[in-house]
Design an enzyme around this catalytic site. Structure first.
Site, mmCIF file in Angstrom:
data_model
loop_
_atom_site.group_PDB
_atom_site.id
_atom_site.type_symbol
_atom_site.label_atom_id
_atom_site.label_comp_id
_atom_site.label_asym_id
_atom_site.label_seq_id
_atom_site.Cartn_x
_atom_site.Cartn_y
_atom_site.Cartn_z
ATOM 1 N N THR A 133 5.903 -5.741 -3.441
ATOM 2 C CA THR A 133 4.613 -5.730 -4.132
ATOM 3 C C THR A 133 3.982 -4.353 -4.110
ATOM 4 O O THR A 133 4.260 -3.541 -3.211
ATOM 5 C CB THR A 133 3.663 -6.740 -3.460
ATOM 6 O OG1 THR A 133 2.348 -6.608 -3.994
ATOM 7 C CG2 THR A 133 3.578 -6.500 -1.954
ATOM 8 N N ASP A 134 3.080 -4.109 -5.061
ATOM 9 C CA ASP A 134 2.321 -2.853 -5.054
ATOM 10 C C ASP A 134 1.306 -2.811 -3.914
ATOM 11 O O ASP A 134 0.807 -1.735 -3.559
ATOM 12 C CB ASP A 134 1.611 -2.643 -6.393
ATOM 13 C CG ASP A 134 0.680 -3.780 -6.794
ATOM 14 O OD1 ASP A 134 0.559 -4.768 -6.044
ATOM 15 O OD2 ASP A 134 0.065 -3.688 -7.878
ATOM 16 N N GLU A 135 0.999 -3.961 -3.317
ATOM 17 C CA GLU A 135 -0.023 -4.004 -2.274
ATOM 18 C C GLU A 135 0.379 -3.244 -1.010
ATOM 19 O O GLU A 135 -0.473 -2.921 -0.186
ATOM 20 C CB GLU A 135 -0.378 -5.452 -1.946
ATOM 21 C CG GLU A 135 -0.995 -6.174 -3.123
ATOM 22 C CD GLU A 135 -1.501 -7.567 -2.785
ATOM 23 O OE1 GLU A 135 -2.120 -7.724 -1.710
ATOM 24 O OE2 GLU A 135 -1.279 -8.480 -3.583
ATOM 25 N N TYR A 159 -0.817 -10.023 4.640
ATOM 26 C CA TYR A 159 0.248 -10.212 3.654
ATOM 27 C C TYR A 159 0.932 -8.905 3.305
ATOM 28 O O TYR A 159 2.160 -8.776 3.405
ATOM 29 C CB TYR A 159 -0.318 -10.849 2.378
ATOM 30 C CG TYR A 159 0.583 -10.657 1.178
ATOM 31 C CD1 TYR A 159 1.871 -11.175 1.173
ATOM 32 C CD2 TYR A 159 0.154 -9.932 0.062
ATOM 33 C CE1 TYR A 159 2.716 -10.984 0.078
ATOM 34 C CE2 TYR A 159 0.989 -9.747 -1.038
ATOM 35 C CZ TYR A 159 2.266 -10.273 -1.016
ATOM 36 O OH TYR A 159 3.104 -10.070 -2.093
ATOM 37 N N LYS A 163 4.852 -7.502 3.986
ATOM 38 C CA LYS A 163 5.773 -7.061 2.937
ATOM 39 C C LYS A 163 6.201 -5.611 3.159
ATOM 40 O O LYS A 163 7.360 -5.253 2.921
ATOM 41 C CB LYS A 163 5.124 -7.218 1.561
ATOM 42 C CG LYS A 163 4.975 -8.651 1.110
ATOM 43 C CD LYS A 163 6.307 -9.374 0.954
ATOM 44 C CE LYS A 163 7.116 -8.863 -0.215
ATOM 45 N NZ LYS A 163 8.387 -9.657 -0.396
#
Length: 332
Positions: A133-135, A159, A163
């Site tokens: 993810t970009d997060e 979260y 990741k």
């Protein structure tokens, strides 16, 4: 024909990828734990296909994964399986550590053991693709350039930190053991069959049910939205054209504030299914206390993926959104 092992293939993004590959004539082994976010209906159109095989299992079951790889002579692993809802990670981070970190470790061990036994062309062509993810890159301010593959990791939620940890494991297994791994980092996905905990389906469902359309804080947070079918195409390009050990960002080139998305959903609903009292669905909008550690802005640059993979995004956000809302209306 290629043989795929896909984890999390009953979930939103994974199921789109599974269906697409089976329709192309590829063999797909779908491994899913079947948590609350899984739905057998997501793959019902190909569930009886001779090239589709489902295994109910946790990705932490290393021996089960290894046996599936051997039995089906797998060419590509695509690891979608993850806990992904930020609110849930804030309330209870343990499952995110177990699935996103320990589960990725388990997958890497199974893949490594399988890969080391391969020979010749089969070994040369094997790939492990990890969907991230970009997060993991943290949060951007207004005016800052979009995330690229060169951004350092600055995760802010349980979260995103889980990741980020899984990404580091994948890189390490490539560097240390030579596992031919590739990572993709995507922006926010939207499309058919998305779980109702996510913003777009939640707003559509609540609007049609007469519930509050709750928006965190002032609603000015910005996200980059990628249509799920575009994302799945990007993953396939990364598998077939990407460089081993490399990372590819896949964005939707569609930055929007949360308030704008909710307003747009309401505008489309006002056209497609107007209320009997003549009110706009916008009357249901309600701002609530902001989420803890709420990232302000995400944005992804596709420059590298365009140049090296030929990746492009397709139809407009509004056109795609109208299709999603129309299907919801038909089901009400």
């Amino acid at each position: 024909m290629k043989n795929f092992l896909v984890t999390g293939g009953l979930g939103f993004i994974g199921s789109h990828f599974v269906v697409e590959q089976v329709k192309k004539g590829n063999l797909v082994v779908n491994v899913d734990k079947v948590t609350y976010a899984a739905n057998y209906d997501n793959v019902k159109e190909i569930s009886g296909d001779k090239n589709y095989n489902f295994i109910k299992a946790d990705i932490n079951e290393t021996a089960v994964i290894y046996a599936a790889l051997k039995e089906s002579n797998i060419d590509y692993i695509v690891n979608f399986a993850a806990e992904s809802h930020v609110d849930n990670s804030i309330k209870s981070a343990g499952q995110f550590i177990q699935t996103n970190i320990n589960g990725t470790f388990s997958m890497l061990e199974a893949a490594k053991n399988y890969y080391q036994e391969l020979e010749g062309e089969k070994k040369d062509n094997f790939r492990f693709l990890h969907v991230s993810t970009d997060e993991v890159f943290g949060s951007l301010k207004d005016g800052e350039p979009a995330f690229t593959e060169e951004n350092k990791y600055l995760p802010n939620s349980p979260y995103s930190s889980s990741k980020a940890s899984s990404d580091h494991l994948v890189r390490a297994w490539n560097e240390t053991y030579g596992l031919p791994a590739i990572i993709t980092n995507c922006s926010n996905n939207y499309g058919a069959n998305q779980h109702e905990e996510k913003l777009i389906p939640k707003m559509i469902t609540n609007a049609l049910s007469g519930k509050d359309l709750t928006i965190y804080g002032n609603g000015k947070n910005i996200r980059d939205w990628i249509y799920v079918e575009d994302h799945c195409h990007g993953i396939e390009l990364a598998l077939t054209k990407g460089q081993i050990g490399d990372t590819y960002c896949l964005g939707g080139e569609c930055e929007m504030r949360n308030t704008k998305i909710v307003d747009l959903i309401c505008d489309i609903l006002d056209e497609l299914k107007p209320k009997s009292n003549g009110e706009s669905y916008k009357s249901q909008i309600k701002f609530i206390e902001d989420r803890q550690g709420h990232d302000y802005r995400y944005a992804i640059s596709n420059a590298k993926s365009k140049k090296e993979l030929g990746f492009e995004v397709s139809k407009s956000f509004r056109n795609n959104l109208e299709g999603i809302i129309s299907r919801h209306c038909e089901g009400v």
